[in-house]
Design a protein around this motif. Structure first.
Motif, PDB file in Angstrom:
ATOM      1  N   GLY A   1      47.100 -71.252  44.177  1.00 47.20           N
ATOM      2  CA  GLY A   1      46.505 -71.055  45.495  1.00 47.20           C
ATOM      3  C   GLY A   1      44.995 -70.902  45.437  1.00 47.20           C
ATOM      4  N   GLU A   2      44.336 -71.134  46.536  1.00 46.40           N
ATOM      5  CA  GLU A   2      42.878 -71.030  46.598  1.00 46.40           C
ATOM      6  C   GLU A   2      42.404 -69.642  47.018  1.00 46.40           C
ATOM      7  N   THR A   3      43.248 -68.923  47.764  1.00 49.55           N
ATOM      8  CA  THR A   3      42.844 -67.615  48.290  1.00 49.55           C
ATOM      9  C   THR A   3      42.938 -66.536  47.209  1.00 49.55           C
ATOM     10  N   VAL A   4      41.885 -65.756  47.102  1.00 51.09           N
ATOM     11  CA  VAL A   4      41.852 -64.633  46.156  1.00 51.09           C
ATOM     12  C   VAL A   4      41.976 -63.332  46.933  1.00 51.09           C
ATOM     13  N   ASP A   5      42.947 -62.506  46.564  1.00 47.41           N
ATOM     14  CA  ASP A   5      43.164 -61.218  47.228  1.00 47.41           C
ATOM     15  C   ASP A   5      43.050 -60.110  46.188  1.00 47.41           C
ATOM     16  N   GLU A   6      41.825 -59.625  45.984  1.00 50.65           N
ATOM     17  CA  GLU A   6      41.580 -58.620  44.953  1.00 50.65           C
ATOM     18  C   GLU A   6      42.236 -57.279  45.286  1.00 50.65           C
ATOM     19  N   GLU A   7      42.474 -57.000  46.574  1.00 51.29           N
ATOM     20  CA  GLU A   7      43.087 -55.739  46.967  1.00 51.29           C
ATOM     21  C   GLU A   7      44.513 -55.609  46.446  1.00 51.29           C
ATOM     22  N   ARG A   8      45.179 -56.720  46.229  1.00 51.61           N
ATOM     23  CA  ARG A   8      46.563 -56.703  45.743  1.00 51.61           C
ATOM     24  C   ARG A   8      46.644 -56.517  44.230  1.00 51.61           C
ATOM     25  N   VAL A   9      45.562 -56.770  43.554  1.00 49.08           N
ATOM     26  CA  VAL A   9      45.579 -56.752  42.094  1.00 49.08           C
ATOM     27  C   VAL A   9      45.827 -55.347  41.553  1.00 49.08           C
ATOM     28  N   ASP A  10      46.829 -55.232  40.671  1.00 48.48           N
ATOM     29  CA  ASP A  10      47.140 -53.973  39.984  1.00 48.48           C
ATOM     30  C   ASP A  10      47.249 -54.299  38.499  1.00 48.48           C
TER      31      ASP A  10
ATOM     32  N   HIS B   1      48.345 -60.741  38.522  1.00 51.66           N
ATOM     33  CA  HIS B   1      47.691 -59.429  38.551  1.00 51.66           C
ATOM     34  C   HIS B   1      46.635 -59.263  37.461  1.00 51.66           C
ATOM     35  N   ARG B   2      46.848 -59.887  36.333  1.00 52.67           N
ATOM     36  CA  ARG B   2      45.882 -59.699  35.245  1.00 52.67           C
ATOM     37  C   ARG B   2      46.081 -60.755  34.166  1.00 52.67           C
ATOM     38  N   GLN B   3      45.104 -60.815  33.275  1.00 50.73           N
ATOM     39  CA  GLN B   3      45.248 -61.660  32.093  1.00 50.73           C
ATOM     40  C   GLN B   3      46.092 -60.922  31.064  1.00 50.73           C
TER      41      GLN B   3
ATOM     42  N   ARG C   1      54.839 -45.383  39.512  1.00 50.16           N
ATOM     43  CA  ARG C   1      55.513 -46.672  39.636  1.00 50.16           C
ATOM     44  C   ARG C   1      55.143 -47.559  38.449  1.00 50.16           C
ATOM     45  N   ARG C   2      55.951 -48.582  38.230  1.00 49.01           N
ATOM     46  CA  ARG C   2      55.674 -49.506  37.145  1.00 49.01           C
ATOM     47  C   ARG C   2      54.656 -50.563  37.569  1.00 49.01           C
ATOM     48  N   GLU C   3      53.908 -51.038  36.596  1.00 43.43           N
ATOM     49  CA  GLU C   3      52.946 -52.105  36.839  1.00 43.43           C
ATOM     50  C   GLU C   3      53.693 -53.356  37.321  1.00 43.43           C
ATOM     51  N   PRO C   4      53.345 -53.902  38.471  1.00 42.37           N
ATOM     52  CA  PRO C   4      54.090 -55.042  39.009  1.00 42.37           C
ATOM     53  C   PRO C   4      53.843 -56.351  38.263  1.00 42.37           C
ATOM     54  N   GLY C   5      52.708 -56.441  37.592  1.00 45.24           N
ATOM     55  CA  GLY C   5      52.326 -57.717  36.993  1.00 45.24           C
ATOM     56  C   GLY C   5      52.916 -58.043  35.651  1.00 45.24           C
ATOM     57  N   ARG C   6      53.963 -57.340  35.223  1.00 47.83           N
ATOM     58  CA  ARG C   6      54.543 -57.661  33.915  1.00 47.83           C
ATOM     59  C   ARG C   6      55.942 -58.246  34.077  1.00 47.83           C
ATOM     60  N   GLN C   7      56.179 -58.874  35.211  1.00 46.03           N
ATOM     61  CA  GLN C   7      57.510 -59.402  35.489  1.00 46.03           C
ATOM     62  C   GLN C   7      57.725 -60.803  34.925  1.00 46.03           C
TER      63      GLN C   7
ATOM     64  N   SER D   1      49.684 -62.404  33.448  1.00 49.19           N
ATOM     65  CA  SER D   1      50.860 -61.609  33.796  1.00 49.19           C
ATOM     66  C   SER D   1      50.991 -61.561  35.313  1.00 49.19           C
ATOM     67  N   CYS D   2      52.209 -61.806  35.784  1.00 50.72           N
ATOM     68  CA  CYS D   2      52.404 -61.972  37.224  1.00 50.72           C
ATOM     69  C   CYS D   2      53.565 -61.145  37.781  1.00 50.72           C
ATOM     70  N   GLU D   3      53.531 -60.991  39.084  1.00 49.73           N
ATOM     71  CA  GLU D   3      54.609 -60.377  39.855  1.00 49.73           C
ATOM     72  C   GLU D   3      55.357 -61.485  40.594  1.00 49.73           C
ATOM     73  N   VAL D   4      56.670 -61.421  40.578  1.00 50.12           N
ATOM     74  CA  VAL D   4      57.454 -62.397  41.336  1.00 50.12           C
ATOM     75  C   VAL D   4      57.470 -61.958  42.798  1.00 50.12           C
TER      76      VAL D   4
END
Length: 283
Positions: free
Chosen positions: A169-178, A122-124, A56-62, A151-154
């Protein structure tokens, strides 16, 4: 002070100038309609493979975000000529009013852009030599290493407009990070000036090793990336060792021929001089 969207930019094709727009439609799971990465035609689209979902493609380059003050200060502090437009830094959304450090630390958080659109960081982004050469700004990579944007996912579709407020947002969800395959390698996270030879070799080897797979997945994307880099004099893929050995052998042979010819010329010249001298003595 509130964080606001100061400018919005899109580019329909790889390496095309960024176009300033007053508003844009962000589509969940794709990006900004009309932008090259939404259409998967970006210079680096071919490299954006997911690290968590193979194939699959990296989601965070949208969609990409950057803090205006961070770039402006980095250029001033490093004596680099200011950009004619922050769009030249090739990020989609330019924010004003958020410290660069805060934006860079938003990995794993959701950011709301305006009233509708929500993105997940998702990442810097990583400054690259391609952009430095593209903008003719020597030292840009090192200067902007701490403030290159994210770089973010919509996540939620919506229209975003210049002047919209932005909330992190204040909540950090590291499990979602790709972070993607490329940015999962530690050598990419170190500024070029601090990379060891082993790190540089490992990075080059990883890119070259991925070439066969990339050609199977997106041959057009490989050509696009090669053409964009070659236009700026950047070597993207190292040639296979078998070709490099052949080139080295050819180079050695050419040098041997050149030396042989040079020796032959010297010997011939010496013979001519000797014959001339003997004629002078006999006369």
């Amino acid at each position: 002070d509130q964080t606001m969207i100061e400018e919005l930019f899109i580019a329909p094709e790889s390496a095309m100038p960024m176009q300033s727009v007053a508003e844009a439609k962000a589509h969940a799971g794709r990006g900004i309609i009309g932008d090259r990465y939404c259409a998967r035609k970006g210079t680096f689209s071919v490299f954006r493979a997911s690290v968590k979902q193979k194939g699959r493609r990296e989601p965070g380059r949208q969609i990409t975000l950057v803090a205006a003050e961070g770039i402006e200060q980095a250029l001033i502090m490093n004596g680099i000529k200011a950009l004619d437009s922050l769009g030249n830094f090739r990020r989609n959304v330019v924010l004003r009013g958020v410290p660069a450090a805060e934006l860079q630390a938003s990995v794993g958080r959701e950011i709301k852009l305006g009233q509708e659109c929500v993105v997940f960081v998702h990442r810097q982004c990583m400054p690259c030599l391609y952009l430095e050469r593209y903008l003719s700004r020597e030292g840009l990579v090192e200067a902007t290493w701490e403030c290159p944007g994210v770089s973010c996912e919509v996540v939620t579709s919506g229209t975003i407009r210049v002047g919209d407020t932005v909330s992190i947002g204040e909540t950090v969800d590291e499990e979602r990070v790709d972070c993607g395959e490329a940015h999962g390698r530690k050598e990419y996270m170190v500024p070029p000036s601090k990379r060891t030879k082993r790190m540089r070799d490992a990075a080059n080897a990883a890119v070259s090793a991925a070439l066969p797979r990339l050609l199977d997945v997106d041959p057009g994307g490989v050509v696009r990336a090669l053409e964009a880099h070659q236009a700026l004099g950047i070597k993207l893929f190292a040639r296979p060792k078998r070709f490099r050995r052949g080139e080295a052998a050819t180079e050695r042979f050419c040098w041997m021929v050149l030396i042989f010819v040079a020796l032959l010329v010297v010997i011939t010249a010496c013979q001519k001089v000797r014959e001339w001298y003997e004629r002078q003595v006999t006369t």
